[in-house]
Every structure is written in structure tokens, then in C-alpha cells.
Design a protein around this motif. Structure first.
Motif, PDB file in Angstrom:
ATOM      1  N   UNK A  42      10.883 -43.092  28.589  1.00 38.92           N
ATOM      2  CA  UNK A  42      11.554 -43.352  27.382  1.00 38.92           C
ATOM      3  C   UNK A  42      10.629 -43.127  26.204  1.00 38.92           C
ATOM      4  N   UNK A  43       9.246 -43.281  26.041  1.00 46.95           N
ATOM      5  CA  UNK A  43       8.295 -43.035  24.931  1.00 46.95           C
ATOM      6  C   UNK A  43       8.146 -41.526  24.949  1.00 46.95           C
ATOM      7  N   UNK A  44       7.940 -41.154  26.226  1.00 51.65           N
ATOM      8  CA  UNK A  44       7.930 -39.518  26.280  1.00 51.65           C
ATOM      9  C   UNK A  44       9.285 -38.644  25.803  1.00 51.65           C
ATOM     10  N   UNK A  45      10.298 -39.374  25.830  1.00 52.78           N
ATOM     11  CA  UNK A  45      11.423 -38.984  25.514  1.00 52.78           C
ATOM     12  C   UNK A  45      11.236 -38.802  23.769  1.00 52.78           C
ATOM     13  N   UNK A  46      10.889 -39.689  23.423  1.00 49.16           N
ATOM     14  CA  UNK A  46      10.449 -39.805  21.971  1.00 49.16           C
ATOM     15  C   UNK A  46       9.709 -39.036  21.309  1.00 49.16           C
ATOM     16  N   UNK A  47       8.676 -38.883  21.965  1.00 51.52           N
ATOM     17  CA  UNK A  47       7.626 -37.821  21.698  1.00 51.52           C
ATOM     18  C   UNK A  47       8.032 -36.498  21.578  1.00 51.52           C
ATOM     19  N   UNK A  48       8.666 -35.938  22.559  1.00 57.22           N
ATOM     20  CA  UNK A  48       9.467 -34.721  22.912  1.00 57.22           C
ATOM     21  C   UNK A  48      10.276 -34.581  21.665  1.00 57.22           C
ATOM     22  N   UNK A  49      11.167 -35.463  21.369  1.00 60.31           N
ATOM     23  CA  UNK A  49      12.317 -35.258  20.354  1.00 60.31           C
ATOM     24  C   UNK A  49      11.425 -35.043  18.847  1.00 60.31           C
ATOM     25  N   UNK A  50      10.576 -35.674  18.455  1.00 60.02           N
ATOM     26  CA  UNK A  50       9.747 -35.591  17.207  1.00 60.02           C
ATOM     27  C   UNK A  50       9.024 -34.398  17.191  1.00 60.02           C
ATOM     28  N   UNK A  51       8.655 -33.892  18.536  1.00 56.31           N
ATOM     29  CA  UNK A  51       7.703 -32.668  18.308  1.00 56.31           C
ATOM     30  C   UNK A  51       8.825 -31.564  18.183  1.00 56.31           C
ATOM     31  N   UNK A  52       9.949 -31.589  18.773  1.00 57.67           N
ATOM     32  CA  UNK A  52      10.921 -30.507  18.579  1.00 57.67           C
ATOM     33  C   UNK A  52      11.621 -30.452  17.275  1.00 57.67           C
ATOM     34  N   UNK A  53      11.641 -31.612  16.539  1.00 57.78           N
ATOM     35  CA  UNK A  53      12.200 -31.820  15.270  1.00 57.78           C
ATOM     36  C   UNK A  53      11.136 -30.987  14.476  1.00 57.78           C
ATOM     37  N   UNK A  54       9.984 -31.202  14.575  1.00 55.77           N
ATOM     38  CA  UNK A  54       9.164 -30.504  13.617  1.00 55.77           C
ATOM     39  C   UNK A  54       9.059 -29.078  13.903  1.00 55.77           C
ATOM     40  N   UNK A  55       9.136 -28.722  15.354  1.00 54.19           N
ATOM     41  CA  UNK A  55       8.967 -27.297  15.655  1.00 54.19           C
ATOM     42  C   UNK A  55      10.160 -26.434  15.204  1.00 54.19           C
ATOM     43  N   UNK A  56      11.389 -27.178  15.185  1.00 53.86           N
ATOM     44  CA  UNK A  56      12.389 -26.211  14.608  1.00 53.86           C
ATOM     45  C   UNK A  56      12.508 -26.197  13.064  1.00 53.86           C
ATOM     46  N   UNK A  57      11.508 -26.802  12.280  1.00 44.95           N
ATOM     47  CA  UNK A  57      11.582 -26.517  10.903  1.00 44.95           C
ATOM     48  C   UNK A  57      10.288 -25.707  10.546  1.00 44.95           C
ATOM     49  N   UNK A  58       9.353 -25.256  11.442  1.00 44.53           N
ATOM     50  CA  UNK A  58       8.343 -24.442  11.188  1.00 44.53           C
ATOM     51  C   UNK A  58       8.726 -23.123  11.246  1.00 44.53           C
TER      52      UNK A  58
END
Length: 470
Positions: free
Chosen positions: A94-110
Motif C-alpha cells: 500500500x505504501x509503495x502504491x502511494x510512492x508510485x502514484x506520487x512519483x508518476x504525478x510528478x513525472x507527468x508534469x515535468x
């Protein structure tokens, strides 16, 4: 962007559209592995796939002495393109799901730097609730469209059962179709005349939607300025492809008709849940489609040939498809959403609108330049409510360097829409990926509404008597 006399390959018009001050678009591919991702896989992709596949993957955009944009070959360093994020160790899924989601959100904006080739591979070596590891491919749209980029990715993958055999893909045909000879000449003639007038009407409507006619502000369209720069969330829904095929056979339509109809129904259910009055809002789905007349992917070598039937690059257009409003008729018979999608998409595909749109963009390019065309495309996206695109994936399970591929999905960024929906099939699964504006779209509720729409449509279809041949 520097001047250079070494650059020889011109940047295509579409490559220019997608890399301007107005529009900077990316394609993202997500490849899920059944086993932990190793850095060697990313290096294999870097060295054996992306660098050799096309000169654009080792080139940057420069302006020559005449002011024309061209691709210039440069030295490519692995460390500039292979990214390996670090998450905390020994965490829960569950924690890794959250880390993954946060990383992807940042990646999509860069945005990627313009002084390096416009692509990256991100190696997520941590497990999530869906897979043991993920490879993320970030590819600038100037490099090519979804077909080209998917073809490049598939060229690095093999069939798990027998690597010597080619991958195969599901049919796009409907379950009931008749040939021109079966229709008869007079039906063909009347259909052609009808298509001509439809083309004129659809073309006029498309131009209006790209310039002056906006969809209503609604629970699926914020209308905010600069939505493309705001955070977004990625979420996925998976369906049994066999179930979708059963609906297709029952209704005598295509898989795309079933998916589009169910998505549109789910959208209206979501809008109604957020605001009951929103069921009356004028909303449009912008369906992105390939203008290639081909049923499956060609090899990269075939795409690169001068006389290729399906050349490398951006060969896409769009169709404006109205999202049906909720009425007593389609609430009591939700299959109307599927039949409406079939009718609208077939009518527009059979018209000349797609080619007329290409002609307009070409004329606008010659008269007003790349920035003007980019503004036109941006306006088309902004004035619609939802962008929908789909790709077909292989029927057989695949492996990458002997690592089994559990799943794959994709999305796109750069447009000002609040919801972007991407669809792809792989083995026996149909994956729908939702990219939604963070804080505006309730992605959990939206997913539930789409799931409900598929369930309701499936049950209604299965209750129909067998009138259509599978």
C-alpha cells in the motif's frame, strides 16, 4: 535550440506542432513485470532498442541557417535517459502504491530538456499491488505517435511461448459486416452521397468546436486556464477481454464501440452523481485515431522504409463525438450508449472529415506557421470535455529479456483536458487508464461509475436473444 550545419533530417510538421510554446505533448508507456525489474533491462532497452530504432532517439531539435527545424545527431549518455528513483525500503505494498502514484504525478508534469534526445526510461524496482516492478517510458510526441512508439516497444519484446513466432493482434472488425457487393450498387451510391453531406456537416462542426464552440463547464470539464500544467492522477480499470467480446458479438458492433459506449455511459453516471443538473450539460468526447489503414503493427524496419504503408511519425486525427445525455430511454436501455457510439463513430469514420481536418492543418501551417497550428490543436482539446484514445496490444503473453510482462498501459500529457482516457488490450485483459485532474475529478468515484456502466451494459447485452452471429 541551436544552429547547426550537421543536422540533415527535417523535423516533420506534426513533430513541430507537439513541441511549441503552446503545446508540449508526451506519450507514457507503462510496462509491468511479473518479476523484479533489474537495471540491466533498462540498459538493454537503451542500447538495443531506442538508440538503433530511429535516428530521432539519438537526436535533438535544432534550427539550421535557413531557420528550419531539423534533427541533429548527438552523443547519448545512459545516465541522461535512465532514471532509477529510490523509495524507502521494506514498506508495505500500500505504501509503495502511494510512492508510485506520487512519483508518476510528478513525472507527468515535468518537461524533458531540449538539449538531450526527448525520451527517458524510468525503472521502478519496487513492487506494487499490481506487479513486481514497472518500466515507464517517457517519449515526446515529436518522436512519433502511439502507433510508432508502441511498434518500437514491441520490437524489443518476444512471445513468451515461442520467441521465433511473431506477435498477433485481435481483429478490429465488427461481428456483423457486409461487403460492398452484398449491399448492391444503389445502396452503395446512396451511402456515398449521404457520406458526402455528412462530411461537410461534420467538418463544419469540427472547425467550430476547435475555435468558437466550447463544451459546458461540468463535473468533467473544469475549464481552468493551464490545466495541462496542473497535477493529475493515474488510475486503471481492467476488464475481461472475453467479456467485452461477448458483448460485441451480442450487439454486432466492434470492441471499440462497446468500450466507447460504456465509457460515455460511465461519464454521464459520474456527472449525475456529482451534480444532477450536469446530465443536461453539452459534453463532447474527442476520439484520437490513427489515419493509417492497417490492422496491426509493422516492424520498425518496415515503418522506416520510404514506401511504407504505415510510416513512422505522427499520423493521427480526431473525431468529435457528442456524449449522449441521460434520458429515460437510455437509462432504461443502456445499450443505447453502445449503439449510439457505433453510429456516430462509423458515420464520422466513413466521412471525409478526418482528411479535411488534415488538409486544414496543412493549409494553416503554410499560411500561419507552426505556432498557429499548435494553437488550433490546443483549442480543439480545450473545447472538448474528454479525450479518448486506444491501441491494440498482443494476444500472446510477452517477455522482455526473459522477464515476463504482466501488463501494459499508456497515457498522454500536454493537453488542457481534465480527463484523458486511454485503452489497450493485452492477452485476455482490456486496460482502461484514466488520467484525471487532481483535486477536480474524484477518480475513485469516476472509476466506480465506469465499472457500473460496464456491468449494466454487460447484463443487458447477455439478456438479449441471439440474433447476431458471433
Amino acid at each position: 535550440m541551436e544552429n547547426s550545419e550537421d543536422a540533415t533530417e527535417p523535423v516533420s510538421p506534426s513533430g513541430r506542432y507537439f513541441n511549441t510554446t503552446v503545446l508540449c505533448a508526451y506519450c507514457f508507456g507503462f510496462l509491468e513485470s511479473e518479476t523484479p525489474i533489474e537495471l540491466s533491462q533498462a540498459k538493454y532497452l537503451f542500447e538495443e532498442v531506442f538508440l538503433p530504432v530511429n535516428p530521432r532517439f539519438s537526436s535533438i531539435m535544432v534550427r539550421d541557417e535557413n531557420g528550419e527545424m531539423k534533427w541533429k545527431r548527438v552523443e547519448v549518455k545512459a545516465e541522461d535517459h535512465i532514471k532509477v528513483p529510490t523509495f524507502p525500503e521494506n514498506e508495505s505494498l500500500e505504501s509503495y502504491d502511494q510512492y508510485f502514484e506520487e512519483y508518476v504525478t510528478e513525472l507527468l508534469m515535468e518537461r524533458t530538456a531540449q538539449d538531450k534526445p526527448l525520451w527517458e526510461i524510468h525503472v521502478i524496482k519496487y513492487p506494487t499491488s499490481t506487479c513486481a516492478g514497472t518500466l515507464i517510458f517517457k517519449l515526446h510526441h515529436a518522436l512519433g505517435d502511439g502507433y510508432s512508439l508502441m511498434g518500437a516497444l514491441l520490437s524489443s519484446l518476444q512471445r513468451a511461448d515461442d520467441p521465433s513466432l511473431p506477435l498477433s493482434f485481435p481483429s478490429r472488425k465488427s461481428s456483423s459486416s457486409s461487403s460492398p457487393s452484398e449491399k448492391g450498387f444503389f445502396r452503395w451510391f446512396s451511402s456515398t452521397v449521404f457520406s458526402f453531406f455528412n462530411s461537410i456537416s461534420d467538418f463544419g462542426w469540427s472547425i467550430a468546436k476547435s475555435t468558437v464552440v466550447e463544451d459546458d463547464i461540468s463535473p468533467i470539464r473544469s475549464g481552468e486556464e493551464g490545466v495541462e500544467s496542473l497535477p493529475c492522477v493515474i488510475s486503471n480499470i481492467s476488464f475481461s477481454l472475453d467479456q467485452v467480446k461477448s458483448i460485441k458479438s451480442k450487439l454486432g458492433v466492434t470492441i471499440n464501440d462497446v468500450v466507447t459506449g460504456a465509457i460515455f455511459y460511465g461519464i454521464r453516471l459520474y456527472m449525475q452523481e456529482i451534480d444532477n443538473e450536469a446530465s443536461k450539460a453539452n459534453s463532447t468526447g474527442l476520439v484520437i485515431l490513427s489515419t493509417r489503414n492497417i490492422g496491426s503493427y509493422q516492424s520498425v524496419q518496415e515503418m522506416m522504409k520510404a514506401d511504407s504503408k504505415s510510416p513512422w511519425g505522427n499520423h493521427i486525427s480526431f473525431l468529435h463525438v457528442p456524449i449522449p445525455k441521460l434520458t429515460q430511454t437510455n437509462i432504461s436501455n443502456p445499450l443505447e450508449f453502445v449503439w449510439n457510439a457505433q453510429k456516430e463513430i462509423k458515420r464520422k469514420r466513413d466521412s471525409f472529415t478526418v482528411f479535411l481536418i488534415e488538409w486544414v492543418l496543412d493549409m494553416e501551417l503554410k499560411l500561419r506557421g507552426y505556432e498557429a497550428v499548435a494553437k488550433h490543436i490546443y483549442g480543439t482539446l480545450r473545447n472538448s470535455s474528454v479525450v479518448v484514445s486506444n491501441l491494440i496490444g498482443p494476444v500472446e503473453p510477452m517477455v522482455l529479456a526473459n522477464h515476463p510482462v504482466k501488463g501494459l498501459y499508456f497515457t498522454m500529457t500536454g493537453g488542457p483536458e481534465s480527463i484523458n482516457i486511454s485503452v489497450i488490450s493485452y492477452t485476455k485483459t482490456l486496460r482502461i487508464t484514466l488520467k484525471t485532474q487532481k483535486g477536480f475529478i474524484d477518480e475513485k468515484k469516476f472509476k466506480l461509475c465506469v465499472l457500473k456502466a460496464f456491468d449494466v451494459i454487460s447484463k443487458a447485452a447477455m439478456e438479449m436473444p441471439n440474433k447476431t452471429k458471433a
